[in-house]
Scaffold this motif. Structure first.
Motif, PDB file in Angstrom:
ATOM      1  N   PRO A  19       0.838  -1.198   0.000  1.00  0.00           N
ATOM      2  CA  PRO A  19       0.000   0.000   0.000  1.00  0.00           C
ATOM      3  C   PRO A  19       0.876   1.252   0.000  1.00  0.00           C
ATOM      4  CG  PRO A  19      -0.014  -1.020   2.164  1.00  0.00           C
ATOM      5  CD  PRO A  19       0.749  -1.933   1.245  1.00  0.00           C
ATOM      6  N   PRO A  20       0.356   2.344  -0.543  1.00  0.00           N
ATOM      7  CA  PRO A  20       1.156   3.573  -0.524  1.00  0.00           C
ATOM      8  C   PRO A  20       1.353   4.037   0.914  1.00  0.00           C
ATOM      9  CG  PRO A  20      -1.079   4.028  -1.273  1.00  0.00           C
ATOM     10  CD  PRO A  20      -0.956   2.544  -1.135  1.00  0.00           C
ATOM     11  N   PRO A  21       2.440   4.746   1.179  1.00  0.00           N
ATOM     12  CA  PRO A  21       2.648   5.222   2.548  1.00  0.00           C
ATOM     13  C   PRO A  21       1.534   6.178   2.942  1.00  0.00           C
ATOM     14  CG  PRO A  21       4.241   6.213   1.045  1.00  0.00           C
ATOM     15  CD  PRO A  21       3.468   5.188   0.266  1.00  0.00           C
ATOM     16  N   LYS A  22       1.188   6.137   4.215  1.00  0.00           N
ATOM     17  CA  LYS A  22       0.138   7.020   4.717  1.00  0.00           C
ATOM     18  C   LYS A  22       0.620   8.463   4.639  1.00  0.00           C
ATOM     19  CE  LYS A  22      -2.990   7.749   8.513  1.00  0.00           C
ATOM     20  NZ  LYS A  22      -3.369   7.459   9.853  1.00  0.00           N
ATOM     21  N   ARG A  23      -0.246   9.318   4.097  1.00  0.00           N
ATOM     22  CA  ARG A  23       0.117  10.722   3.964  1.00  0.00           C
ATOM     23  C   ARG A  23      -0.163  11.432   5.289  1.00  0.00           C
ATOM     24  NH1 ARG A  23      -2.971  12.628  -1.134  1.00  0.00           N
ATOM     25  NH2 ARG A  23      -1.862  14.516  -0.645  1.00  0.00           N
ATOM     26  N   GLU A  24       0.781  12.223   5.717  1.00  0.00           N
ATOM     27  CA  GLU A  24       0.684  12.895   7.011  1.00  0.00           C
ATOM     28  C   GLU A  24       0.896  14.393   6.844  1.00  0.00           C
ATOM     29  OE1 GLU A  24       0.020  11.471   9.959  1.00  0.00           O
ATOM     30  OE2 GLU A  24       0.016   9.421   9.217  1.00  0.00           O
ATOM     31  N   LEU A  25       0.270  15.139   7.718  1.00  0.00           N
ATOM     32  CA  LEU A  25       0.497  16.583   7.783  1.00  0.00           C
ATOM     33  C   LEU A  25       1.797  16.857   8.528  1.00  0.00           C
ATOM     34  CD1 LEU A  25      -3.106  17.621   8.830  1.00  0.00           C
ATOM     35  CD2 LEU A  25      -2.034  18.188   6.656  1.00  0.00           C
ATOM     36  N   THR A  26       2.439  17.955   8.201  1.00  0.00           N
ATOM     37  CA  THR A  26       3.624  18.361   8.958  1.00  0.00           C
ATOM     38  C   THR A  26       3.171  18.955  10.287  1.00  0.00           C
ATOM     39  OG1 THR A  26       3.646  20.611   8.083  1.00  0.00           O
ATOM     40  CG2 THR A  26       4.835  18.931   6.799  1.00  0.00           C
ATOM     41  N   GLY A  27       4.107  19.104  11.197  1.00  0.00           N
ATOM     42  CA  GLY A  27       3.789  19.714  12.491  1.00  0.00           C
ATOM     43  C   GLY A  27       3.231  21.116  12.325  1.00  0.00           C
ATOM     44  N   SER A  89      -9.562  16.128   9.137  1.00  0.00           N
ATOM     45  CA  SER A  89      -9.863  15.359   7.923  1.00  0.00           C
ATOM     46  C   SER A  89     -10.599  16.216   6.906  1.00  0.00           C
ATOM     47  CB  SER A  89     -10.711  14.128   8.263  1.00  0.00           C
ATOM     48  OG  SER A  89      -9.981  13.236   9.062  1.00  0.00           O
ATOM     49  N   LEU A  90     -11.524  17.018   7.392  1.00  0.00           N
ATOM     50  CA  LEU A  90     -12.264  17.917   6.498  1.00  0.00           C
ATOM     51  C   LEU A  90     -11.318  18.910   5.839  1.00  0.00           C
ATOM     52  CD1 LEU A  90     -14.867  19.185   5.349  1.00  0.00           C
ATOM     53  CD2 LEU A  90     -15.015  20.514   7.454  1.00  0.00           C
ATOM     54  N   MET A  91     -10.419  19.491   6.620  1.00  0.00           N
ATOM     55  CA  MET A  91      -9.489  20.481   6.068  1.00  0.00           C
ATOM     56  C   MET A  91      -8.540  19.838   5.045  1.00  0.00           C
ATOM     57  SD  MET A  91     -10.143  23.512   7.262  1.00  0.00           S
ATOM     58  CE  MET A  91     -11.817  23.017   6.874  1.00  0.00           C
ATOM     59  N   GLY A 101       4.230  16.699   0.770  1.00  0.00           N
ATOM     60  CA  GLY A 101       4.848  17.214  -0.450  1.00  0.00           C
ATOM     61  C   GLY A 101       4.148  16.765  -1.718  1.00  0.00           C
ATOM     62  N   ALA A 102       2.915  16.291  -1.626  1.00  0.00           N
ATOM     63  CA  ALA A 102       2.212  15.779  -2.793  1.00  0.00           C
ATOM     64  C   ALA A 102       2.034  16.853  -3.867  1.00  0.00           C
ATOM     65  CB  ALA A 102       0.848  15.219  -2.380  1.00  0.00           C
ATOM     66  N   LEU A 103       1.958  18.118  -3.473  1.00  0.00           N
ATOM     67  CA  LEU A 103       1.746  19.189  -4.446  1.00  0.00           C
ATOM     68  C   LEU A 103       3.050  19.644  -5.083  1.00  0.00           C
ATOM     69  CD1 LEU A 103      -0.880  21.368  -2.552  1.00  0.00           C
ATOM     70  CD2 LEU A 103      -1.290  19.622  -4.271  1.00  0.00           C
TER      71      LEU A 103
END
Length: 105
Positions: A19-27, A89-91, A101-103
């Motif tokens: 599975p792709p790595p879970k995407r996480e927000l930065t601090g 999650s909504l945001m 860094g997906a963008l």
């Protein structure tokens, strides 16, 4: 006379890809979202009501019906309030935060 032999079995299928790595927000992104949450949690209840979310989204391109639909979809436990996880999650679903860094690609 020779009997026809059955064809050999097909080769085994390759294992599925990981599975792709879970995407996480930065601090910093988490801090920003938490600050927004706290700013609009007017009553300090630890959750945003639909009214508080509408206030937070005032001046955006969304109308009240769209905000209501977003609220309902984000309110996973159906308690008529968005806790910090539901709000986060909504945001993230709005695409306004670059997760991992997906963008940048």
């Amino acid at each position: 006379r020779r009997c026809a032999q059955p064809p050999p079995p097909p080769p085994p299928l390759p294992p599925p890809p990981p599975p792709p790595p879970k995407r996480e927000l930065t601090g910093a992104q988490l801090e920003e979202i938490n600050a927004i949450f706290s700013l609009y949690d007017k009553d300090g209840s630890g959750g945003l009501t639909a009214k508080e979310l509408k206030q937070a989204m005032k001046g955006t391109f969304l109308d009240e019906e769209e905000i209501d639909a977003m609220f309902t979809k984000a309110d996973k436990n159906d308690d008529d309030m968005l806790d910090k996880d539901e709000f986060r999650s909504l945001m993230v679903s709005t695409g306004l935060w670059d997760v991992d860094g997906a963008l940048e690609e």
